[in-house]
Scaffold this motif. Structure first.
Motif, PDB file in Angstrom:
ATOM      1  N   ARG A 274       0.819  -1.199   0.000  1.00 57.85           N
ATOM      2  CA  ARG A 274       0.000   0.000   0.000  1.00 57.85           C
ATOM      3  C   ARG A 274       0.864   1.265   0.000  1.00 57.85           C
ATOM      4  O   ARG A 274       1.875   1.341   0.705  1.00 57.85           O
ATOM      5  N   HIS A 275       0.453   2.211  -0.829  1.00 56.52           N
ATOM      6  CA  HIS A 275       1.039   3.563  -0.807  1.00 56.52           C
ATOM      7  C   HIS A 275       0.031   4.471  -0.120  1.00 56.52           C
ATOM      8  O   HIS A 275      -1.080   4.687  -0.627  1.00 56.52           O
ATOM      9  N   LEU A 276       0.399   4.997   1.048  1.00 57.16           N
ATOM     10  CA  LEU A 276      -0.491   5.864   1.810  1.00 57.16           C
ATOM     11  C   LEU A 276       0.024   7.299   1.778  1.00 57.16           C
ATOM     12  O   LEU A 276       1.235   7.527   1.937  1.00 57.16           O
ATOM     13  N   SER A 444       0.054  -3.393   9.067  1.00 62.92           N
ATOM     14  CA  SER A 444      -0.007  -3.491   7.609  1.00 62.92           C
ATOM     15  C   SER A 444      -1.393  -3.907   7.125  1.00 62.92           C
ATOM     16  O   SER A 444      -1.923  -3.358   6.155  1.00 62.92           O
ATOM     17  N   VAL A 445      -2.017  -4.871   7.807  1.00 66.65           N
ATOM     18  CA  VAL A 445      -3.353  -5.313   7.393  1.00 66.65           C
ATOM     19  C   VAL A 445      -4.412  -4.297   7.810  1.00 66.65           C
ATOM     20  O   VAL A 445      -5.422  -4.117   7.124  1.00 66.65           O
ATOM     21  N   HIS A 446      -4.186  -3.609   8.920  1.00 67.67           N
ATOM     22  CA  HIS A 446      -5.076  -2.503   9.278  1.00 67.67           C
ATOM     23  C   HIS A 446      -5.104  -1.475   8.149  1.00 67.67           C
ATOM     24  O   HIS A 446      -6.179  -1.039   7.709  1.00 67.67           O
ATOM     25  N   CYS A 447      -3.923  -1.114   7.641  1.00 65.49           N
ATOM     26  CA  CYS A 447      -3.844  -0.128   6.556  1.00 65.49           C
ATOM     27  C   CYS A 447      -4.429  -0.688   5.251  1.00 65.49           C
ATOM     28  O   CYS A 447      -5.074   0.032   4.492  1.00 65.49           O
ATOM     29  N   ALA A 448      -4.199  -1.969   4.998  1.00 63.16           N
ATOM     30  CA  ALA A 448      -4.633  -2.557   3.728  1.00 63.16           C
ATOM     31  C   ALA A 448      -6.138  -2.796   3.677  1.00 63.16           C
ATOM     32  O   ALA A 448      -6.764  -2.633   2.630  1.00 63.16           O
ATOM     33  N   GLU A 449      -6.749  -3.172   4.799  1.00 62.35           N
ATOM     34  CA  GLU A 449      -8.137  -3.619   4.779  1.00 62.35           C
ATOM     35  C   GLU A 449      -9.138  -2.650   5.397  1.00 62.35           C
ATOM     36  O   GLU A 449     -10.311  -2.641   4.998  1.00 62.35           O
ATOM     37  N   ARG A 450      -8.698  -1.843   6.363  1.00 60.25           N
ATOM     38  CA  ARG A 450      -9.700  -1.111   7.144  1.00 60.25           C
ATOM     39  C   ARG A 450      -9.487   0.404   7.167  1.00 60.25           C
ATOM     40  O   ARG A 450     -10.224   1.107   7.856  1.00 60.25           O
ATOM     41  N   VAL A 451      -8.478   0.907   6.454  1.00 64.93           N
ATOM     42  CA  VAL A 451      -8.235   2.346   6.428  1.00 64.93           C
ATOM     43  C   VAL A 451      -8.629   2.904   5.075  1.00 64.93           C
ATOM     44  O   VAL A 451      -8.117   2.465   4.038  1.00 64.93           O
ATOM     45  N   GLU A 452      -9.535   3.861   5.077  1.00 62.50           N
ATOM     46  CA  GLU A 452     -10.030   4.476   3.844  1.00 62.50           C
ATOM     47  C   GLU A 452      -9.680   5.962   3.836  1.00 62.50           C
ATOM     48  O   GLU A 452      -9.473   6.563   4.902  1.00 62.50           O
ATOM     49  N   PRO A 453      -9.604   6.578   2.642  1.00 60.61           N
ATOM     50  CA  PRO A 453      -9.428   8.033   2.590  1.00 60.61           C
ATOM     51  C   PRO A 453     -10.501   8.732   3.422  1.00 60.61           C
ATOM     52  O   PRO A 453     -11.678   8.369   3.370  1.00 60.61           O
ATOM     53  N   GLY A 454     -10.068   9.695   4.221  1.00 64.22           N
ATOM     54  CA  GLY A 454     -10.969  10.374   5.141  1.00 64.22           C
ATOM     55  C   GLY A 454     -10.840   9.887   6.564  1.00 64.22           C
ATOM     56  O   GLY A 454     -11.182  10.601   7.516  1.00 64.22           O
ATOM     57  N   ASP A 455     -10.358   8.628   6.752  1.00 64.42           N
ATOM     58  CA  ASP A 455     -10.067   8.126   8.098  1.00 64.42           C
ATOM     59  C   ASP A 455      -8.817   8.814   8.635  1.00 64.42           C
ATOM     60  O   ASP A 455      -8.099   9.499   7.904  1.00 64.42           O
ATOM     61  N   THR A 456      -8.543   8.615   9.907  1.00 61.43           N
ATOM     62  CA  THR A 456      -7.325   9.171  10.498  1.00 61.43           C
ATOM     63  C   THR A 456      -6.473   8.064  11.108  1.00 61.43           C
ATOM     64  O   THR A 456      -6.994   7.022  11.523  1.00 61.43           O
ATOM     65  N   LEU A 457      -5.167   8.307  11.149  1.00 63.97           N
ATOM     66  CA  LEU A 457      -4.213   7.412  11.805  1.00 63.97           C
ATOM     67  C   LEU A 457      -3.398   8.219  12.809  1.00 63.97           C
ATOM     68  O   LEU A 457      -2.910   9.304  12.481  1.00 63.97           O
ATOM     69  N   PRO A 458      -3.225   7.706  14.050  1.00 59.50           N
ATOM     70  CA  PRO A 458      -2.377   8.398  15.026  1.00 59.50           C
ATOM     71  C   PRO A 458      -0.906   8.206  14.642  1.00 59.50           C
ATOM     72  O   PRO A 458      -0.428   7.072  14.544  1.00 59.50           O
TER      73      PRO A 458
END
Length: 621
Positions: A274-276, A444-458
């Protein structure tokens, strides 16, 4: 601080009044010093002639005076040598923090990376503080290796006049937890040194342990002085330094909005990378190429729910989130606050106290160490509670034995100058099967499966001073980064493009398949066209009958690589430490030996000199 009561203290009313006015006004630093001072003055009083006076002299800075006696040894004891061995910058940052605290109290501090310190100068050091991490399989970090080798060589001097203390950073999920720190602590004692305060071993959640060690060494150093060195300006300096701390840190992460989340691998690939792109707008966060981003992930909801179901817990029960007293629901705690995917020996030792079965205690027996190591590998908390049931105690008591969910660090894949108020990451999703069940990489799987544009990451920035572009933008650079190890080199080249750097650049990149796994292919092609990437060599291991890796490409270009080194090129390696980094290191030694006509020993010295002068830097994991 609580008030003293006349009824339960040895002081009279006037003394109690004075103490109650003084004690609440003291800073933490002053309290630490006072504790050491009272200890020292007690020893001095026992040895002093009857009738002699013991005085606190507030203007004594640099010399120690007790009972009217001044010694040169006491005067010299204000000198502290602080050495750090750090791969990712944690120990270097902590060393800087400790140095400031010591200087605020009037100590004269010499701070240095271990590879910049002349080991033979140890004989002149009285107070030595070491901060060191453990790398790989119990190995010293790159900038501590030569110092470590010296101490274990026949050239190491006797150090009877040395007082020392060691802070060791590590990860309890590794077999050789804090091994380098343990090595230094043991060896310095063998050479005659005396401990100022005990070694402290730190896990990933190290803040409390670091604070404990800071307090111990500062108290011990002050106790040796027998006189105060705290002035008003030192207290003010401490307050000023605290006010200059960045707003967002690992203990106070910034919630960054996700702008993009793209799969870099092509259709048909057996990998997902994933490219974030994250927004830093409003954070005032900045970084440099080579720095890393800490991301606090979420545990997989399926694993959390399976643990709660297996233990027959109520997901809405209130449990503690940390030692500070914060609390919330059990499900929230397991999702966001506790590590549940990694087993460690300390965790199993605590869990054995809650298991109604003897099987876990039996597994922890000393004669079953190899069996324990095999069990821990690849298993998680769900395995533990299934394998050693039944369990006693409440959910609240159980979660307190778990360690804090640590952030995951990723090399930053963008230049701040090229992408203001943004930070880019390259994250490969980790999925595998072990012990009959599918496993996930937490972040990595959190980012790949459950993070969408508009969400936030600490997130927070982890500065890495040991992986930086040359100060001279015209210096040539060679970058070796297979797979996601290529991420920081995207940052390097974007930065060089923004600066208009004239230096040559050469990238060695490798992965499995050219068609599906060529990460950032269009970026490299654009950079080649624009001229700030000079050369690109690739190795795709599964496209040919014989597997070809980046180290093979280095050997194939042996003559040209050596010519670049002779021209002053800087080498950067990023990626897997266990295999790739070792193979690349061996390839570089072969190039230097063959093309330079050097002996094996001379080739090793050549690379060591490059490391000493920071022309050979590695960010490996």
């Amino acid at each position: 601080m609580s008030q003293l009561q006349v009824t339960n203290s040895p002081f009279n009313e006037n003394q109690v009044e004075l103490l109650n006015r003084l004690l609440p006004s003291l800073t933490e630093t002053q309290q630490i010093w006072l504790s050491g001072y009272l200890s020292a003055i007690g020893r001095a009083a026992a040895a002093a002639p009857a009738g002699s006076e013991l005085q606190v002299q507030s203007n004594t800075i640099g010399n120690a005076e007790v009972g009217g006696v001044l010694t040169s040894q006491q005067a010299a004891s204000r000198e502290v040598t602080l050495l750090f061995g750090s791969q990712t910058g944690n120990c270097q940052r902590l060393a800087g923090s400790l140095s400031r605290k010591l200087e605020e109290q009037g100590f004269q501090v010499t701070i240095s990376a271990m590879n910049s310190f002349k080991p033979t100068a140890l004989k002149k050091v009285e107070n030595l503080l070491l901060l060191v991490s453990t790398h790989g399989e119990g190995e010293p970090p790159d900038n501590a290796r030569i110092f470590h080798e010296f101490l274990y060589s026949k050239r190491a001097p006797q150090l009877e006049n040395l007082r020392f203390s060691v802070l060791a950073l590590g990860d309890t999920s590794y077999e050789f937890f804090c091994q380098t720190g343990k090595d230094f602590d043991q060896r310095l004692e063998e050479l005659g040194g005396k401990r100022l305060s005990p070694r402290v071993d730190c896990d990933l959640d190290y803040d409390d342990s670091v604070a404990e060690w800071f307090e111990g060494v500062i108290g011990a150093l002050n106790a040796n002085l027998n006189a105060p060195a705290i002035a008003a300006k030192a207290v003010q300096a401490a307050e000023d330094a605290e006010s200059q701390e960045p707003l967002y840190t690992r203990n106070n992460p910034f919630k960054a909005e996700v702008l993009e989340n793209l799969n870099l691998n092509g259709r048909g690939s057996d990998r997902e990378t994933r490219h974030l792109e994250l927004s830093l707008e409003g954070s005032n966060i900045q970084f440099e190429p080579g720095d890393a981003l800490g991301v606090y992930p979420e545990n997989h909801p399926e694993l959390v729910d399976a643990i709660i179901h297996t233990m027959d817990w109520n997901p809405n029960d209130t449990v503690p989130f940390n030692k500070k007293g914060d609390e919330g629901t059990l499900r929230e705690a397991l999702l966001h606050h506790y590590e549940i995917t990694v087993l460690t020996k300390p965790l199993l030792e605590q869990a054995a106290k809650l298991s109604a079965s003897n099987k876990l205690s039996e597994l922890l027996a000393p004669d079953r160490a190899s069996e324990l190591k095999e069990y821990i590998q690849g298993r998680d908390l769900l395995d533990l509670i299934q394998d050693f049931s039944p369990w006693e105690g409440s959910a609240s008591s159980f979660v307190t034995i778990l360690r804090k969910l640590p952030a995951r660090l990723y090399s930053i894949a963008s230049s701040y100058k090229a992408n203001p108020d943004e930070v880019h990451l390259t994250v490969r999703a980790v999925r595998y099967e072990a012990h009959g069940r599918e496993r996930y990489g937490v972040c990595s799987v959190h980012c790949a499966e459950r993070v969408e544009p508009g969400d936030t990451l600490p997130i927070y920035i982890q500065h890495n001073p040991n992986f930086k572009l040359p100060a001279n933008p015209d210096a040539p650079i060679i970058m070796i980064g297979p797979g996601t190890g290529v991420a920081p080199f995207r940052s390097f080249l974007e930065e060089r493009g923004e600066l208009g750097a004239e230096g040559k650049s050469w990238l060695f990149y490798g992965d499995r398949h050219f068609v599906t796994d060529f990460l950032y292919q269009t970026d490299w092609q654009r950079m080649l066209k624009d001229g700030f990437l000079s050369k690109l060599d690739v190795a795709f291991s599964r496209d040919t009958e014989e597997k070809v890796y980046v180290q093979h490409r280095i050997l194939q270009k042996s003559r040209e690589v050596y010519e670049w080194l002779q021209e002053g090129a800087h080498i950067y390696v990023c990626g897997d430490e266990k295999y790739m980094a070792h193979d690349v290191h061996s390839a570089l030694l072969t190039v230097i030996q063959n093309e330079g006509g050097l002996s094996p020993e001379a080739a090793v010295a050549y690379l060591e000199d490059m490391q000493q002068t920071q022309r050979y830097q590695r960010d490996v994991y």
